[in-house]
Motif scaffolding. Structure first.
Motif, PDB file in Angstrom:
ATOM      1  N   TYR A 178       0.835  -1.195   0.000  1.00 37.56           N
ATOM      2  CA  TYR A 178       0.000   0.000   0.000  1.00 37.56           C
ATOM      3  C   TYR A 178       0.878   1.256   0.000  1.00 37.56           C
ATOM      4  CZ  TYR A 178      -2.950  -3.755   1.893  1.00 37.56           C
ATOM      5  OH  TYR A 178      -3.601  -4.955   2.105  1.00 37.56           O
ATOM      6  N   ALA A 180       0.834   5.719   1.065  1.00 36.76           N
ATOM      7  CA  ALA A 180       0.120   6.804   1.739  1.00 36.76           C
ATOM      8  C   ALA A 180       1.025   8.012   1.914  1.00 36.76           C
ATOM      9  CB  ALA A 180      -0.399   6.336   3.101  1.00 36.76           C
ATOM     10  N   THR A 189       2.096   9.540  -3.531  1.00 36.24           N
ATOM     11  CA  THR A 189       1.282   8.332  -3.394  1.00 36.24           C
ATOM     12  C   THR A 189       0.582   8.021  -4.712  1.00 36.24           C
ATOM     13  OG1 THR A 189       0.958   8.652  -1.020  1.00 36.24           O
ATOM     14  CG2 THR A 189      -0.708   7.359  -2.171  1.00 36.24           C
ATOM     15  N   LYS A 201      -3.532  -0.664  -2.639  1.00 33.99           N
ATOM     16  CA  LYS A 201      -4.363   0.377  -2.035  1.00 33.99           C
ATOM     17  C   LYS A 201      -3.509   1.622  -1.827  1.00 33.99           C
ATOM     18  CE  LYS A 201      -7.665  -2.536   0.517  1.00 33.99           C
ATOM     19  NZ  LYS A 201      -8.347  -2.734   1.818  1.00 33.99           N
ATOM     20  N   ALA A 203      -3.763   5.850  -0.137  1.00 35.78           N
ATOM     21  CA  ALA A 203      -4.528   6.827   0.632  1.00 35.78           C
ATOM     22  C   ALA A 203      -3.843   8.194   0.540  1.00 35.78           C
ATOM     23  CB  ALA A 203      -4.660   6.382   2.076  1.00 35.78           C
ATOM     24  N   VAL A 205      -3.610  12.177   0.785  1.00 34.72           N
ATOM     25  CA  VAL A 205      -4.261  13.259   1.525  1.00 34.72           C
ATOM     26  C   VAL A 205      -3.915  14.581   0.840  1.00 34.72           C
ATOM     27  CG1 VAL A 205      -4.491  14.407   3.750  1.00 34.72           C
ATOM     28  CG2 VAL A 205      -4.100  11.934   3.666  1.00 34.72           C
ATOM     29  N   SER A 308      -8.379  11.029   9.821  1.00 29.86           N
ATOM     30  CA  SER A 308      -7.859  10.543   8.535  1.00 29.86           C
ATOM     31  C   SER A 308      -6.834   9.431   8.729  1.00 29.86           C
ATOM     32  CB  SER A 308      -7.253  11.695   7.734  1.00 29.86           C
ATOM     33  OG  SER A 308      -6.210  12.327   8.442  1.00 29.86           O
ATOM     34  N   ARG A 311      -8.704   6.239   9.742  1.00 23.00           N
ATOM     35  CA  ARG A 311      -9.445   5.672   8.620  1.00 23.00           C
ATOM     36  C   ARG A 311      -8.502   5.023   7.609  1.00 23.00           C
ATOM     37  NH1 ARG A 311     -14.332   8.569   5.122  1.00 23.00           N
ATOM     38  NH2 ARG A 311     -14.612   6.834   3.656  1.00 23.00           N
ATOM     39  N   THR A 312      -7.328   5.625   7.414  1.00 25.07           N
ATOM     40  CA  THR A 312      -6.347   5.039   6.499  1.00 25.07           C
ATOM     41  C   THR A 312      -5.902   3.669   6.986  1.00 25.07           C
ATOM     42  OG1 THR A 312      -5.564   7.206   5.752  1.00 25.07           O
ATOM     43  CG2 THR A 312      -4.050   5.351   5.503  1.00 25.07           C
ATOM     44  N   PHE A 315      -8.601   1.175   6.403  1.00 24.84           N
ATOM     45  CA  PHE A 315      -8.662   0.905   4.969  1.00 24.84           C
ATOM     46  C   PHE A 315      -7.618  -0.141   4.573  1.00 24.84           C
ATOM     47  CE2 PHE A 315      -7.199   2.602   0.667  1.00 24.84           C
ATOM     48  CZ  PHE A 315      -8.258   2.090  -0.058  1.00 24.84           C
TER      49      PHE A 315
END
Length: 319
Positions: A178, A180, A189, A201, A203, A205, A308, A311-312, A315
């Protein structure tokens, strides 16, 4: 609510205004081929910082044009293998940061790779004429040269190369890699997952480096984008080359790489953002064709977004 940009219904349809070079896809296909031809010469050096729960290493690899790139690598102990990994990217002019802020992921059984962008606040090299840090002005580095020499081209490739290294680690599950980051980290990202589509995946921001001309149009070429104004003031004060300049910036405009992403996307945006305007972020988000979801913070700008981080993590855990 007050607006700093378009109404939300228009943001959801916005497609960007920065020109896309006609040879954009060929440009990036050529860049990826250059990256794949590089022997990364990966080296891991055990760090002086260690914990009972994780092993910490300084990881080095050779990127395009010969720069040695540094990343912090945190590998959890006593975890069944293969396990997931997350590649982290920092904000503009920053660095990979402290070891300690990687430990939350390590405690959950993730390996963590956090990259220092070449020439910024960490120890990765920028070998484009000098060694050592150049720290700022990276958007405009290479504008007076061939497009293949744009500095952010090389930085984007570094992100993909690091993700490829993560995918090849024997302890890492290649189906659970992943990415981020926030601001420049959010931009990188997107670049990482676009240029290394095996990233499952991501994430981002409030991503930076999208739709440069829109930022200019909004008179927000300041703060993180100040160098655009500085460039025009010093090198094109009459804006005789404006079209040429924005078209060249189009090669490193992430809205045009976004459709290469294949992983699931969770993106965060604050509608009061005057650093990376919401419309520029939507220009990229609206071009993503992979599964995606957007967390919208109506009252927040370019700042910490409550929840955030949690939630990341959720996820990434929900594989």
């Amino acid at each position: 609510m007050p607006l700093v940009d378009m109404p939300l219904e228009k943001l959801k349809e916005y497609q960007g205004i920065n020109p896309r070079p006609a040879d954009f896809d060929a440009y990036w296909d050529r860049a990826i081929a250059e990256m794949r031809a590089v022997d990364p010469q990966v080296e891991m050096v055990r760090s002086s910082f260690q914990t009972p729960q994780a092993d910490c290493f300084d990881l080095y690899f050779t990127g395009v044009r010969g720069a040695r790139i540094h990343a912090k690598y945190v590998r959890p102990k006593n975890v069944s293998e293969p396990h997931p990994a997350v590649v982290l990217f920092h904000g503009y002019t920053g660095s990979a940061g402290d070891w300690s802020d990687k430990l939350a992921y390590a405690s959950l059984g993730f390996s963590v790779l956090a990259m220092d962008c070449r020439g910024q606040g960490g120890t990765s090299e920028d070998v484009g004429g000098v060694k050592g840090n150049t720290h700022h002005g990276h958007i405009i580095r290479g504008l007076d040269d061939q497009p293949d020499n744009l500095l952010f081209r090389h930085i984007y490739l570094d992100t993909a190369q690091l993700a490829g290294i993560a995918l090849g680690l024997p302890e890492v599950d290649p189906e659970r890699v992943y990415a981020a980051g926030g601001s420049q980290g959010g931009a990188l990202t997107i670049a990482c997952a676009a240029l290394e589509p095996r990233v499952k995946k991501l994430a981002p921001v409030y991503p930076f480096l999208c739709d440069y001309k829109r930022t200019w149009q909004m008179d927000l070429a300041k703060d993180a984008y100040q160098e655009l104004r500085t460039y025009f003031r010093h090198f094109d004060p009459l804006h005789e080359r404006e079209d040429e300049i924005f078209e060249k910036l189009g090669y490193i405009d992430l809205q045009y790489l976004a459709n290469r992403i294949r992983g699931d996307v969770l993106m965060f945006v604050g509608l009061m953002d005057t650093i990376c305007p919401p419309s520029t972020q939507f220009a990229a988000y609206n071009k993503i064709t992979a599964p995606k979801q957007l967390a919208i913070y109506p009252d927040f700008g370019h700042e910490g977004l409550p929840g955030s981080g949690d939630r990341t993590i959720q996820f990434f855990l929900n594989s």
